[in-house]
Write a protein that holds these residues in place. Structure first.
Motif, PDB file in Angstrom:
ATOM      1  N   SER A 102       0.840  -1.192   0.000  1.00  0.00           N
ATOM      2  CA  SER A 102       0.000   0.000   0.000  1.00  0.00           C
ATOM      3  C   SER A 102       0.877   1.246   0.000  1.00  0.00           C
ATOM      4  CB  SER A 102      -0.924   0.008   1.223  1.00  0.00           C
ATOM      5  OG  SER A 102      -1.808  -1.095   1.183  1.00  0.00           O
ATOM      6  N   ARG A 108       0.727   5.656  -0.567  1.00  0.00           N
ATOM      7  CA  ARG A 108      -0.030   6.905  -0.720  1.00  0.00           C
ATOM      8  C   ARG A 108       0.939   8.012  -1.119  1.00  0.00           C
ATOM      9  NH1 ARG A 108      -3.580   9.975   4.009  1.00  0.00           N
ATOM     10  NH2 ARG A 108      -3.694  11.999   2.972  1.00  0.00           N
ATOM     11  N   LEU A 118      -2.752   9.843  -4.804  1.00  0.00           N
ATOM     12  CA  LEU A 118      -2.840   8.511  -5.375  1.00  0.00           C
ATOM     13  C   LEU A 118      -2.682   7.487  -4.267  1.00  0.00           C
ATOM     14  CD1 LEU A 118      -0.986  10.473  -7.414  1.00  0.00           C
ATOM     15  CD2 LEU A 118      -1.222   8.467  -8.887  1.00  0.00           C
ATOM     16  N   LEU A 124      -2.291   3.456  -3.904  1.00  0.00           N
ATOM     17  CA  LEU A 124      -2.037   2.228  -4.640  1.00  0.00           C
ATOM     18  C   LEU A 124      -2.110   1.044  -3.684  1.00  0.00           C
ATOM     19  CD1 LEU A 124      -0.922   4.476  -6.474  1.00  0.00           C
ATOM     20  CD2 LEU A 124       0.934   2.924  -7.114  1.00  0.00           C
ATOM     21  N   ASN A 125      -2.841   0.021  -4.082  1.00  0.00           N
ATOM     22  CA  ASN A 125      -2.925  -1.229  -3.335  1.00  0.00           C
ATOM     23  C   ASN A 125      -2.405  -2.318  -4.261  1.00  0.00           C
ATOM     24  OD1 ASN A 125      -3.661  -3.177  -1.399  1.00  0.00           O
ATOM     25  ND2 ASN A 125      -5.686  -3.415  -2.307  1.00  0.00           N
ATOM     26  N   ALA A 126      -1.083  -2.412  -4.346  1.00  0.00           N
ATOM     27  CA  ALA A 126      -0.439  -3.210  -5.382  1.00  0.00           C
ATOM     28  C   ALA A 126      -0.158  -4.632  -4.919  1.00  0.00           C
ATOM     29  CB  ALA A 126       0.870  -2.542  -5.793  1.00  0.00           C
ATOM     30  N   LEU A 131       4.148   4.291  -9.842  1.00  0.00           N
ATOM     31  CA  LEU A 131       3.782   5.584  -9.281  1.00  0.00           C
ATOM     32  C   LEU A 131       4.453   6.718 -10.041  1.00  0.00           C
ATOM     33  CD1 LEU A 131       2.341   7.192  -7.060  1.00  0.00           C
ATOM     34  CD2 LEU A 131       4.350   6.829  -5.617  1.00  0.00           C
ATOM     35  N   ALA A 188      -4.340   6.821 -14.424  1.00  0.00           N
ATOM     36  CA  ALA A 188      -4.815   5.517 -13.980  1.00  0.00           C
ATOM     37  C   ALA A 188      -4.485   4.431 -15.000  1.00  0.00           C
ATOM     38  CB  ALA A 188      -6.324   5.566 -13.732  1.00  0.00           C
ATOM     39  N   LEU A 202      -1.069   3.254 -14.379  1.00  0.00           N
ATOM     40  CA  LEU A 202      -1.000   2.321 -13.264  1.00  0.00           C
ATOM     41  C   LEU A 202      -1.365   0.915 -13.706  1.00  0.00           C
ATOM     42  CD1 LEU A 202      -2.650   4.431 -10.405  1.00  0.00           C
ATOM     43  CD2 LEU A 202      -0.212   3.979 -10.738  1.00  0.00           C
ATOM     44  N   VAL A 249      -0.731  -2.390 -11.636  1.00  0.00           N
ATOM     45  CA  VAL A 249      -1.486  -1.967 -10.454  1.00  0.00           C
ATOM     46  C   VAL A 249      -2.948  -1.805 -10.862  1.00  0.00           C
ATOM     47  CG1 VAL A 249      -1.766  -0.226  -8.662  1.00  0.00           C
ATOM     48  CG2 VAL A 249       0.525  -0.787  -9.502  1.00  0.00           C
ATOM     49  N   ASP A 263      -5.554  -2.040  -8.456  1.00  0.00           N
ATOM     50  CA  ASP A 263      -6.329  -1.636  -7.277  1.00  0.00           C
ATOM     51  C   ASP A 263      -5.784  -0.288  -6.828  1.00  0.00           C
ATOM     52  OD1 ASP A 263      -7.864  -4.314  -6.475  1.00  0.00           O
ATOM     53  OD2 ASP A 263      -5.801  -4.835  -7.029  1.00  0.00           O
ATOM     54  N   TYR A 264      -6.579   0.766  -7.015  1.00  0.00           N
ATOM     55  CA  TYR A 264      -6.075   2.109  -6.725  1.00  0.00           C
ATOM     56  C   TYR A 264      -7.240   3.082  -6.576  1.00  0.00           C
ATOM     57  CZ  TYR A 264      -7.043   2.579 -11.714  1.00  0.00           C
ATOM     58  OH  TYR A 264      -7.671   2.555 -12.945  1.00  0.00           O
TER      59      TYR A 264
END
Length: 290
Positions: free
Chosen positions: A53, A55, A67, A69-71, A84, A165, A168, A173, A175-176
């Protein structure tokens, strides 16, 4: 006038991506809050052990973006950092390359007649989107009905977010959340493993319970949330729009949701007709000035 429904709904695809939920069923804090004084991210829940995770907040000359990100863990810290950087670079590049206030931007050159839209494919896409939204809103969103010529500002921020997006997703990635002021776009799942939980606060009545959304794909676009007069012009009269205090629209794409919100802010109640007949976009708030 106010519209704020509690019904459950979803976009026209296989799985529900956004749904309205009752305040009483929202047992944990939201991940994101939108509203006149609540553009923030709540630190709710933990992060799954197999996720990274991140931010990050970035400022451009016209906006601030956050932003989340839940990568996936397999991408690694280095891969997440590169994703990112790509997204941030896209936001900065769009600000410099397409901003109407930048004298050397492609939009400024287009306004001066130095280039045509076809000279650069992304510029052509931006112009085409503005033309499509002008048709979809009966001319209430009109990027050409402004002093100085073409100005895509009503959807440029959302367009920038969607392009970032896409960077990403290309980097792995999926999940964001990307937040800019009272606008956001989300995809996939939050760090706690469930859908992104979004609290949309009423634009003028801070004591009202927020409208609660669960989202795995979609966007929220807002115009006029600060109540500042004169920032949106009625394209038919060239006078500042003054019917609504704010307009908030939810749908699949932030550029389109932003443009609809801008047009609805200008048109007032007449614009509600655009969201009937199975539209993928819905009005959350359309609050009239007293």
């Amino acid at each position: 006038m106010r519209i704020d429904t509690q019904r459950r709904t979803h976009w026209a695809d296989e799985q529900p991506r956004t749904r309205w939920i009752d305040q009483s069923s929202f047992l944990t804090r939201p991940d994101l809050r939108l509203g006149a004084r609540c553009h923030r991210l709540d630190r709710a829940g933990g992060s799954a052990v197999d996720r990274i995770s991140v931010r990050h907040t970035v400022r451009t000359s016209t906006a601030e973006y956050t932003l989340l990100l839940n990568a996936p863990d397999w991408l690694g810290r280095r891969g997440v950092g590169e994703a990112l950087r790509d997204a941030v670079a896209e936001l900065r590049a769009i600000d410099l390359t397409y901003g109407p206030n930048q004298p050397d931007s492609l939009v400024s050159k287009l306004r001066r007649g130095e280039i045509s839209p076809e000279s650069y494919p992304p510029l052509a896409d931006l112009v085409d989107r503005c033309a499509a939204m002008r048709a979809a809103t009966d001319g209430w969103f009109d990027a050409w009905a402004v002093p100085g010529g073409f100005d895509p500002g009503g959807l440029l921020g959302g367009w920038a977010v969607e392009r970032a997006a896409a960077r990403l997703r290309a980097a792995g990635v999926h999940d964001y959340a990307v937040l800019s002021g009272a606008d956001l776009t989300v995809r996939g799942h939050a760090p706690h493993g469930g859908p992104w939980r979004v609290a949309v606060h009423h634009p003028t009545e801070s004591r009202r319970a927020p409208l609660m959304l669960e989202m795995t794909a979609g966007a929220v676009g807002t115009s006029g949330v600060t109540g500042r007069r004169g920032h949106v012009v009625d394209p038919h009269t060239a006078e500042p729009a003054d019917q609504l205090l704010a307009a908030t629209v939810v749908g699949p794409d932030l550029a389109i949701a932003d443009a609809y919100a801008t047009a609805l802010y200008a048109a007032g109640p007449a614009g509600l007709a655009w969201f009937r007949n199975g539209s993928d976009y819905r009005v959350l708030f359309a609050h009239r000035r007293r």
